[in-house]
Design an enzyme around this catalytic site. Structure first.
Site, PDB file in Angstrom:
ATOM      1  N   HIS A  86     130.020  65.938  97.263  1.00  0.00           N
ATOM      2  CA  HIS A  86     131.303  65.268  96.996  1.00  0.00           C
ATOM      3  C   HIS A  86     131.228  63.840  97.527  1.00  0.00           C
ATOM      4  O   HIS A  86     130.589  63.571  98.551  1.00  0.00           O
ATOM      5  CB  HIS A  86     132.450  66.034  97.657  1.00  0.00           C
ATOM      6  N   GLU A 133     132.988  63.054  88.930  1.00  0.00           N
ATOM      7  CA  GLU A 133     134.158  62.642  89.695  1.00  0.00           C
ATOM      8  C   GLU A 133     134.024  61.169  90.059  1.00  0.00           C
ATOM      9  O   GLU A 133     133.456  60.837  91.124  1.00  0.00           O
ATOM     10  CB  GLU A 133     134.256  63.476  90.979  1.00  0.00           C
TER      11      GLU A 133
HETATM   12  C1  PEP Z   1     138.447  65.500  94.477  1.00  0.00           C
HETATM   13  O1  PEP Z   1     138.581  64.969  95.578  1.00  0.00           O
HETATM   14  O2  PEP Z   1     137.364  65.997  94.150  1.00  0.00           O
HETATM   15  C2  PEP Z   1     139.588  65.523  93.572  1.00  0.00           C
HETATM   16  C3  PEP Z   1     139.364  65.803  92.320  1.00  0.00           C
HETATM   17  O3  PEP Z   1     140.804  65.273  94.132  1.00  0.00           O
HETATM   18  P1  PEP Z   1     142.144  64.839  93.383  1.00  0.00           P
HETATM   19  O4  PEP Z   1     142.299  65.725  92.173  1.00  0.00           O
HETATM   20  O5  PEP Z   1     143.216  65.053  94.373  1.00  0.00           O
HETATM   21  O6  PEP Z   1     141.954  63.404  92.998  1.00  0.00           O
END
Ligand code: PEP
Length: 268
Positions: free
Chosen positions: A115, A184
Site C-alpha cells: 500500500h 491505487e
Molecule cells: C486506500 O487507502 O487504499 C483507499 C482506497 O482509501 P479510500 O477509499 O478511503 O481513499
C-alpha cells in the site's frame, strides 16, 4: 457461493472483487459489529444476491480472528479475510512484525502488500513486496498488491511506467499463481485524495492488463482492482472501465451499508 482457491487459476474464479481495508481503525467489537451487519444484509438479500462477486475485508491484525469468526457463520464462508501486511520470514527476531503463518493462524486468507502508505512511511520497496508475495504464496494465502503513482509522477507523465515497475516486481514473484493487483493512484487515496475519473483510470488499467497478458496471466489469475476515494455514486463509472475487475475501498466501506451498496453495484 464457495470460496475460490486463493492461489490457483481456478475455473471458479469470481468475475468481480470488492474489498475494504480498515487501516488503523476499528476495535475488535466494532469489527465484529460490521461483520454482523454484512451477514444480516446477506441473509436479508438471500442466496445469490452477490453472485460472481468475491467480497473481502482487511481488518487491523488485532481484529482478524474475531472478524473471521463472525464471518464464518454458516452461509458466509465466501468473505475472504485479510491482513494489511506480513513479514517475508516465517519466524524470528523481528520485533513488532507478523509472519504469514501467524496471520493464517489468526484466520487470514489474503494479505495486502505494498500500500502507498507503507511505501511512503515504512520504506516498503518493490524488492520487499516481492519477498512478501513469495511468502504469502508459499503458505497458500492470496497476495493483493497495491500499485500507484504520486501526483508528481502523474504530472511528469510517468504513471504507466511507475505502476508497471511496481506490478512487474509482484507478478514476477507470483509466477503462475494468483496475485490480485489494486491500482491505487496515491493522489486519489484518503481524505486529501480525489476520486479518479474513469478516463484517468483507463490507460493505466489497460497497461496493467497488457502486462498481465505479456506475462502469461489473465484477469482470472491477476484481476486488477481500482481503489482511491471510491464512492457509491462514482463506483459504477469505474467498474465500467475495461479491465477493472473490482474495487478496493477505504472510507466508503467502513460502514457496512457502504460496503453492501458497492457489492450490489458490482453484482449488477
Ligand atoms: C486506500 O487507502 O487504499 C483507499 C482506497 O482509501 P479510500 O477509499 O478511503 O481513499
Amino acid at each position: 457461493m464457495e470460496t475460490p482457491s486463493p492461489a490457483a487459476d481456478a475455473a471458479d474464479a469470481p468475475s468481480r472483487w470488492v474489498g475494504t481495508s480498515w487501516k488503523m481503525t476499528k476495535t475488535r467489537a466494532e469489527g465484529v459489529a460490521w461483520a454482523r451487519s454484512l451477514v444480516a444484509a446477506a441473509e436479508r438479500l438471500g442466496e445469490g444476491a452477490w453472485a460472481g462477486v468475491q467480497p473481502f475485508v482487511v481488518p487491523p491484525a488485532t481484529a482478524i480472528a474475531d472478524v473471521a469468526a463472525a464471518l464464518r457463520a454458516p452461509g458466509t464462508s465466501w468473505v475472504l479475510v485479510g491482513a494489511q501486511d506480513a513479514h517475508w520470514e516465517d519466524a524470528g527476531a523481528w520485533t513488532g512484525e507478523l509472519s504469514v503463518p501467524q496471520l493464517a493462524d489468526a484466520g487470514a486468507q489474503l494479505v495486502e502488500l505494498g500500500h502507498s502508505e507503507r511505501r511512503e512511511h515504512f520504506a516498503e520497496t518493490d524488492e520487499r513486496v516481492a519477498l512478501k508475495v513469495a511468502a504469502v504464496l508459499r503458505h497458500g494465502l492470496l497476495p493483493l498488491v497495491c500499485v500507484g503513482e504520486t501526483a508528481q509522477q502523474r504530472d511528469a507523465g510517468r504513471s504507466v511506467d511507475v505502476v508497471l515497475t511496481q506490478a512487474r516486481a509482484a507478478l514476477d514473484a507470483a509466477g503462475d499463481q494468483r496475485c490480485v493487483l489494486a491500482y491505487e493512484p496515491v493522489w486519489a487515496i484518503g481524505e486529501r485524495g480525489r476520486e479518479a475519473r474513469p478516463e484517468e483510470v483507463a490507460p493505466v488499467v489497460a497497461a496493467l492488463a497488457g502486462l498481465v497478458g505479456d506475462l502469461g496471466g489473465s484477469a482470472r489469475r491477476n484481476p486488477v482492482l481500482y481503489g482511491g476515494s471510491v464512492t457509491v455514486e462514482g463506483a459504477t463509472g469505474v467498474l465500467e472501465v475495461p479491465g477493472v475487475d473490482g474495487l478496493f475501498v477505504g472510507r466508503t466501506a467502513w460502514r457496512a451499508e457502504g460496503f453492501v451498496a458497492l457489492l450490489d453495484l458490482a453484482a449488477r
